[in-house]
Design a protein around this motif. Structure first.
Motif, PDB file in Angstrom:
ATOM      1  N   UNK A 175      10.823  -1.295 -13.175  1.00 43.08           N
ATOM      2  CA  UNK A 175      10.142  -2.142 -12.073  1.00 43.08           C
ATOM      3  C   UNK A 175       8.771  -2.492 -11.607  1.00 43.08           C
ATOM      4  N   UNK A 176       8.322  -1.114 -10.494  1.00 45.46           N
ATOM      5  CA  UNK A 176       7.572  -1.100  -9.699  1.00 45.46           C
ATOM      6  C   UNK A 176       6.807  -2.320  -9.215  1.00 45.46           C
ATOM      7  N   UNK A 177       7.721  -2.025  -7.726  1.00 46.60           N
ATOM      8  CA  UNK A 177       7.838  -2.977  -6.895  1.00 46.60           C
ATOM      9  C   UNK A 177       6.083  -2.712  -6.340  1.00 46.60           C
ATOM     10  N   UNK A 178       5.863  -3.676  -5.599  1.00 50.03           N
ATOM     11  CA  UNK A 178       4.618  -4.448  -5.133  1.00 50.03           C
ATOM     12  C   UNK A 178       4.756  -3.160  -3.896  1.00 50.03           C
ATOM     13  N   UNK A 179       3.331  -2.899  -3.142  1.00 54.36           N
ATOM     14  CA  UNK A 179       2.984  -1.660  -2.369  1.00 54.36           C
ATOM     15  C   UNK A 179       2.362  -1.783  -1.566  1.00 54.36           C
ATOM     16  N   UNK A 180       2.269  -2.714  -0.579  1.00 57.00           N
ATOM     17  CA  UNK A 180       1.099  -3.570   0.241  1.00 57.00           C
ATOM     18  C   UNK A 180       0.131  -1.711   0.567  1.00 57.00           C
ATOM     19  N   UNK A 181       0.472  -1.112   1.253  1.00 60.36           N
ATOM     20  CA  UNK A 181       0.676   0.242   1.681  1.00 60.36           C
ATOM     21  C   UNK A 181      -0.646   0.669   0.905  1.00 60.36           C
ATOM     22  N   UNK A 182      -0.396   0.846  -0.560  1.00 62.41           N
ATOM     23  CA  UNK A 182      -0.620   1.565  -1.212  1.00 62.41           C
ATOM     24  C   UNK A 182      -2.496   0.990  -2.206  1.00 62.41           C
ATOM     25  N   UNK A 183      -1.626  -0.953  -2.084  1.00 63.59           N
ATOM     26  CA  UNK A 183      -3.240  -1.974  -2.703  1.00 63.59           C
ATOM     27  C   UNK A 183      -3.922  -1.470  -1.676  1.00 63.59           C
ATOM     28  N   UNK A 184      -4.037  -1.432  -0.357  1.00 62.11           N
ATOM     29  CA  UNK A 184      -4.938  -0.922   0.685  1.00 62.11           C
ATOM     30  C   UNK A 184      -5.876  -0.380   0.822  1.00 62.11           C
ATOM     31  N   UNK A 185      -4.846   1.198   0.990  1.00 61.24           N
ATOM     32  CA  UNK A 185      -5.376   2.609   0.118  1.00 61.24           C
ATOM     33  C   UNK A 185      -5.968   1.964  -0.617  1.00 61.24           C
ATOM     34  N   UNK A 186      -6.669   1.454  -1.601  1.00 61.06           N
ATOM     35  CA  UNK A 186      -7.149   1.694  -2.952  1.00 61.06           C
ATOM     36  C   UNK A 186      -8.552   0.955  -2.801  1.00 61.06           C
TER      37      UNK A 186
END
Length: 524
Positions: A200-211
């Motif tokens: 289901x691949x939950x949204x990960x705000x931290x990972x998106x912030x790193x990108x």
């Protein structure tokens, strides 16, 4: 006005422009070298080729004997760019003290704070000694191996099995690997599992912030500092994304550190093997809690960046290369077969049919190691390194460096230079890393390549402390995926590098995954 009269008036100016353009072209040493214009220097050529920056820069360096001075005219942007191994050896090893990261690097990479990647001098030495003591000990190495296998077995393989059973929909393997390595790194650094790779691949705000932060850090290298600093102050454009990313990163780290401290007070964490617990256990040596908070924030962000993005990117490029090179894929399967055959029976008896590998079982597989090195040669996770010049110096190439100059060392380009790696430098050929002749009865073994030629893990005193940990994670993940699943690139999917200081994939890695059977593994 008569068109003929207008043409007669403009003709002399047009002739002068043509002559001036030809004059600018005559100053170039290679047709691939960008034109240096008045006021803006090489910036127009750089901006025009930004969509394929890494390959464009490689072409420029190949045409000018591996060294190029990029100038932005009156914008103040100026770098000496090199992929010359002799220069790399001088900068990273022989005259290491004269080429620190520099103050400007710390300004550009402000999101990393005072962590080990930004630090120079005594601060860097203290941090490296502490990190080396924790990361190279047998306890943490065993923890890394166990954690890597556990995440592959419990998260990655079930996720890919679900994708294989779904059948029709493509899977973004790049996203999956980044999620895997984020979970792994959080476990190793923080002692927590965010569960990013859940189905289901939950949204990960931290990972998106790193990108978002990594993309902005790249653009800061090609934007005049005064301009991006103004954008940062106003929080507009790309710098708005950076400001939001930093807030997300800081909040994640602060929450996690606070929780680990609370765990220590309630039940103690002396038996925990993660790096944060080890650092917290050493806090008694400090009397300043504010300094401790800053240190833990900066250190953990640096370690997360190093562990999550570099390893995840490398695994993505590795499987992309395998989809293009079935010969190499088959040789890897053949090498894995003796190890896997002993484990397949146990896996079948357990009802799962999926095989996982311990790091200790993969240590002797030289072709797997060679293939990973070959991947990193062509697609280094960090495509360039940033250095400053402390005192005047002359590089082995003959370039005179002045105090305050800035240097970019392009590892991506070095892997594609015929003079460094031979005429087949653009081919994915793991055999270049092997010595010995099996037909003559000698066992293949790994060939040594100096770090100033293969700088995927840096070189000299700043050689990456996590090199062994990265190979453990890559081998455990790559072997399990390779043995249990066949990965096919979706036809028409374009794979190219993203504009980032880490070599992410711009459009991800769209693949279709299917389960392997015993016949398929050994098919020629």
């Amino acid at each position: 006005m008569d068109p003929l009269f207008l043409f007669m008036q403009l003709f002399p100016a047009l002739c002068l422009l043509i002559l001036y353009y030809r004059h600018l072209q005559s100053k170039k040493t290679s047709p691939l070298e960008p034109t240096e214009w008045p006021i803006v220097g090489h910036l127009p050529g750089l901006i025009a080729n930004i969509h394929h920056f890494h390959d464009w820069a490689t072409g420029v360096l190949a045409g000018v004997s591996y060294n190029f001075e990029a100038r932005g005219g009156r914008t103040g942007l100026r770098y000496f760019i090199t992929c010359d191994p002799s220069n790399v050896r001088h900068i990273f090893t022989s005259n290491f003290a004269n080429y620190p990261k520099g103050d400007e690097f710390a300004v550009i990479f402000d999101v990393l704070g005072g962590g080990i990647f930004n630090a120079d001098g005594e601060s860097w030495r203290r941090q490296r000694v502490k990190a080396q003591m924790l990361m190279t000990g047998p306890r943490f190495r065993s923890f890394t191996a166990a954690c890597s296998r556990d995440k592959v077995e419990r998260s990655l393989l079930p996720f890919l099995a679900h994708a294989a059973d779904e059948g029709s929909a493509p899977c973004d393997l790049h996203d999956a690997f980044l999620r895997l390595t984020f979970d792994m790194t959080c476990a190793l650094v923080f002692g927590v599992d965010p569960g990013c790779l859940a189905i289901g691949l939950p949204v990960v705000p931290f990972a998106r912030a790193m990108d978002d932060a990594l993309e902005t850090l790249f653009l800061r290298h090609i934007t005049p500092m005064a301009l991006w600093k103004l954008m940062s102050r106003l929080e507009v454009g790309q710098e708005k994304k950076m400001a939001e990313a930093r807030r997300t990163i800081d909040a994640f780290v602060a929450t996690t550190v606070a929780k680990r401290r609370a765990d220590k007070l309630e039940q103690g964490i002396s038996d925990s093997y993660d790096l944060l617990s080890s650092f917290i256990c050493h806090e008694e040596d400090s009397s300043n809690n504010n300094d401790d908070d800053v240190f833990l924030r900066d250190t953990t962000v640096n370690l997360l960046l190093a562990g999550r993005d570099t390893t995840g990117a490398a695994l993505s490029w590795f499987f992309y290369l395998l989809t293009q090179n079935p010969r190499v894929e088959q040789k890897l399967l053949d090498e894995l077969a003796p190890v896997a055959s002993r484990k397949q029976v146990a896996a079948d008896d357990a009802g799962g049919g999926m095989v996982t590998f311990d790091a200790s079982e993969l240590g002797s597989l030289v072709y797997l190691h060679a293939a990973l090195c070959e991947c990193l040669r062509l697609y280094p996770s960090v495509p360039f390194e940033h250095k400053a010049v402390v005192a005047d110096d002359v590089l082995p190439s003959g370039k005179e460096m002045k105090a305050g100059d800035k240097v970019l060392v392009f590892s991506y380009s070095m892997g594609r230079m015929e003079g460094v790696w031979g005429k087949d430098c653009k081919e994915f050929r793991p055999e270049r890393w092997l010595a010995g002749d099996e037909s003559a009865g000698t066992t293949k073994k790994l060939r040594y390549e100096p770090s100033y030629k293969f700088i995927s893990f840096n070189a000299g005193p700043r050689t990456c402390l996590g090199k062994e940990m990265a190979f453990v994670q890559m081998k455990v993940a790559a072997a399990a995926v390779l043995w249990n699943f066949a990965v096919e690139l979706v036809p028409g999917h374009v794979v190219e590098p993203k504009l980032s200081i880490i070599l992410h994939m711009k459009h991800g890695l769209a693949v279709r995954v299917r389960r392997r059977d015993e016949v398929a593994r050994h098919a020629s």
